[in-house]
Enzyme design. Structure first.
Site, short mmCIF file in Angstrom:
data_model
loop_
_atom_site.label_atom_id
_atom_site.label_comp_id
_atom_site.label_asym_id
_atom_site.label_seq_id
_atom_site.Cartn_x
_atom_site.Cartn_y
_atom_site.Cartn_z
N TYR A 1 0.89 -1.29 -0.02
CA TYR A 1 0.00 0.07 0.02
C TYR A 1 0.87 1.24 -0.20
O TYR A 1 0.45 2.20 0.69
CB TYR A 1 -0.95 -0.14 1.21
CG TYR A 1 -1.65 -1.28 1.51
CD1 TYR A 1 -2.46 -1.77 0.69
CD2 TYR A 1 -1.52 -1.85 2.64
CE1 TYR A 1 -3.29 -2.97 0.88
CE2 TYR A 1 -2.12 -3.07 2.87
CZ TYR A 1 -3.07 -3.80 1.96
OH TYR A 1 -3.80 -4.90 2.48
N TYR B 1 -14.10 -4.79 3.90
CA TYR B 1 -12.95 -5.18 3.46
C TYR B 1 -12.50 -6.43 3.67
O TYR B 1 -12.77 -6.94 5.05
CB TYR B 1 -11.66 -4.19 4.02
CG TYR B 1 -10.43 -4.75 3.61
CD1 TYR B 1 -9.80 -4.42 2.40
CD2 TYR B 1 -9.58 -5.57 4.42
CE1 TYR B 1 -8.58 -4.94 2.11
CE2 TYR B 1 -8.38 -6.19 4.00
CZ TYR B 1 -8.00 -5.96 2.79
OH TYR B 1 -6.58 -6.46 2.42
N ASP C 1 -16.36 -12.88 8.90
CA ASP C 1 -15.09 -12.68 8.83
C ASP C 1 -14.54 -12.03 10.08
O ASP C 1 -14.91 -10.81 10.35
CB ASP C 1 -14.81 -11.72 7.60
CG ASP C 1 -13.34 -11.49 7.31
OD1 ASP C 1 -12.45 -11.76 8.08
OD2 ASP C 1 -12.86 -10.92 6.28
N LYS D 1 -4.85 -13.14 11.42
CA LYS D 1 -4.30 -12.15 12.14
C LYS D 1 -3.89 -12.62 13.62
O LYS D 1 -2.72 -13.35 13.77
CB LYS D 1 -5.27 -10.95 12.20
CG LYS D 1 -5.19 -10.26 10.95
CD LYS D 1 -5.76 -8.84 11.11
CE LYS D 1 -5.80 -7.97 9.91
NZ LYS D 1 -4.57 -7.36 9.37
#
Ligand SMILES: Cc1ncc(COP(=O)(O)O)c(C=O)c1O
Length: 432
Positions: A29, A157, A251, A280
């Site tokens: 990014y 997202y 999610d 994560k």
């Protein structure tokens, strides 16, 4: 016209500038041409990162929300070191090992609802891809054709791989310029009012025959802009999906493992999905591991005599023993240390200190849920300015879109959290 040849000549010009070829590490990014050079980190301990210049700074976003117990927790290091000496890796196709079996048992025991089966993979995005394949093939295996799309939400997202990208907000999301390349899904605004829920109900009914599942980030749409919704909203969305015979995918890659104040965000709404994606903080921030968990109802659709009914997916490093031991040790820490109480304390401090941000120029909103403390601004935060200045204030922060947010390790002490909040307020005062 742009051709490979014209691209090469631009490349040659840039090489003459002598910067292009030195960028061996392609950063995420990042517009490398204009970005500041990244800070070099040499070690990490607890909530602190040590920079090459010797400064110790508080990791205010737990390295993208992974280091839930702080960095290098000794219990996790011990487990990984022990595993390193026995079996660092072995393929999972046709072979199995104790660390992956033990972790699957632990995850099944703490998961919301009736998620009995764990498909391991190596990153959150891939867990989302696997969840998508599970949902689509769930219908195919039962002879139902054409249910290949997903009901999704604006501001969502779900990752950076192409399937997951298609589930993100198609217009405002970071993948908007891939339109035409990505599968088109059925995006809807996340409803709040009775009439918006009625609209979602109609929308789902309209797409019921071609949608395989609805996917949602429970309670917090994280990377899409740190937007919150309530357990009641989540419950009603869930009810609409199940009433229309859709599978529900949660999610929980950002929200799982205590971040919202419960182990999984859906537990605030007391509902269980058909498929749940995790990643994560699963390994406590030590290494990459993710999974798609499914109910026995979903699993049963694949459990047949025909070979072609199997789920055709298998990342090379799936169920890596080192990563599984790290994750098991991380879950042991959740069981034996007061992490969720620590999250409640982070939220309490956030709720007492953060509202003073409302008086600052450009601040639109302040919100806290568990260990996500968010200040929303009326403009896109200048992330280069934040990343340049934050270490001078003793912290590491990286904003998201129009938010400057804190998501520290759950073990952060009160005084460290105060430093972090003050640094964030100072950055906003400086007009980032
Ligand atoms: C909700 C959600 N899903 C999926 C992902 C993608 O995970 P990964 O970066 O591990 O591929 C992220 C990452 O931020 C996320 O927040």
């Amino acid at each position: 016209m742009v051709t490979r040849a014209s691209t090469m000549s631009r490349h040659r010009d840039l090489v003459l500038e002598q910067t292009l070829t030195e960028d061996h590490v392609w950063l995420p990014y990042t517009q490398a041409k204009t970005a500041r050079s990244p800070w070099r980190v040499v070690s990490a301990e607890g909530v602190y990162l040590t920079l090459a210049d010797g400064r110790q700074i508080i990791d205010g976003i737990a390295s993208w929300w992974t280091a839930c117990h702080g960095h290098r927790h000794p219990h996790i290091l011990e487990a990984v070191t022990d595993q390193l000496e026995r079996l660092p890796h072995v393929m999972l196709g046709g072979l199995v090992h104790e660390p992956v079996e033990a972790l699957a048992r632990q995850l099944v025991a703490i998961a919301p609802g009736a998620l009995n089966h764990v498909f391991f993979c190596d990153s959150g995005s891939v867990a989302v891809e696997v969840a998508m394949k599970m949902a689509v093939q769930f219908w195919i295996n039962q002879g139902v054709r054409g249910r290949t799309r997903f009901i999704t939400f604006l501001d969502a997202y779900h990752g950076d791989t192409t399937g997951a990208m298609s589930l993100c907000d198609p217009d405002e999301g970071m993948h908007a310029h891939f339109k035409g390349f990505l599968l088109e899904q059925f995006p809807s605004a996340l409803p709040q009012t009775a009439s918006e829920f009625a609209a979602l109900r109609r929308f789902v009914a309209q797409h019921q025959s071609t949608a395989a599942a609805l996917i949602i980030e429970p309670l917090i749409q994280a990377a899409g802009g740190m937007r919150f919704h309530s357990p009641e909203q989540l419950r009603e969305v869930h009810e609409i999906a199940t009433a229309h015979d859709l599978l529900v995918i949660h999610d929980e890659i950002a929200t799982g493992f205590g971040r919202t104040g419960k182990m999984f965000a859906s537990q605030w709404a007391e509902i269980g999905p058909d498929i749940m994606c995790i990643g994560k903080a699963l390994t406590g921030g030590i290494m990459s591991l993710a999974a798609a968990m499914a109910t026995s109802e979903v699993y049963a659709a694949f459990y047949r005599d025909e070979a072609e009914a199997a789920l055709m997916h298998g990342p090379t490093y799936m169920g890596n023993p080192l990563a599984c031991r790290a994750a098991s040790a991380s879950l042991e820490l959740f069981a034996r240390e007061p992490r969720l109480e620590q999250v409640a304390r982070i939220e309490e401090i956030g709720r007492s200190l953060l509202p003073s941000a409302r008086r600052l120029d450009g601040v639109l909103d302040v919100r806290c849920q568990g260990a996500f403390l968010v200040v929303e601004l009326d403009h896109w935060v200048n992330s280069q300015a934040v990343m340049t200045q934050a270490p001078d204030l003793g912290v590491w922060l990286r904003p998201l879109r129009n938010t400057l947010y804190l998501a520290p390790p759950l073990t952060i002490r009160d005084e460290e959290l105060v430093t972090l909040v003050q640094a964030a307020l100072e950055l906003i005062r400086r007009g980032v």
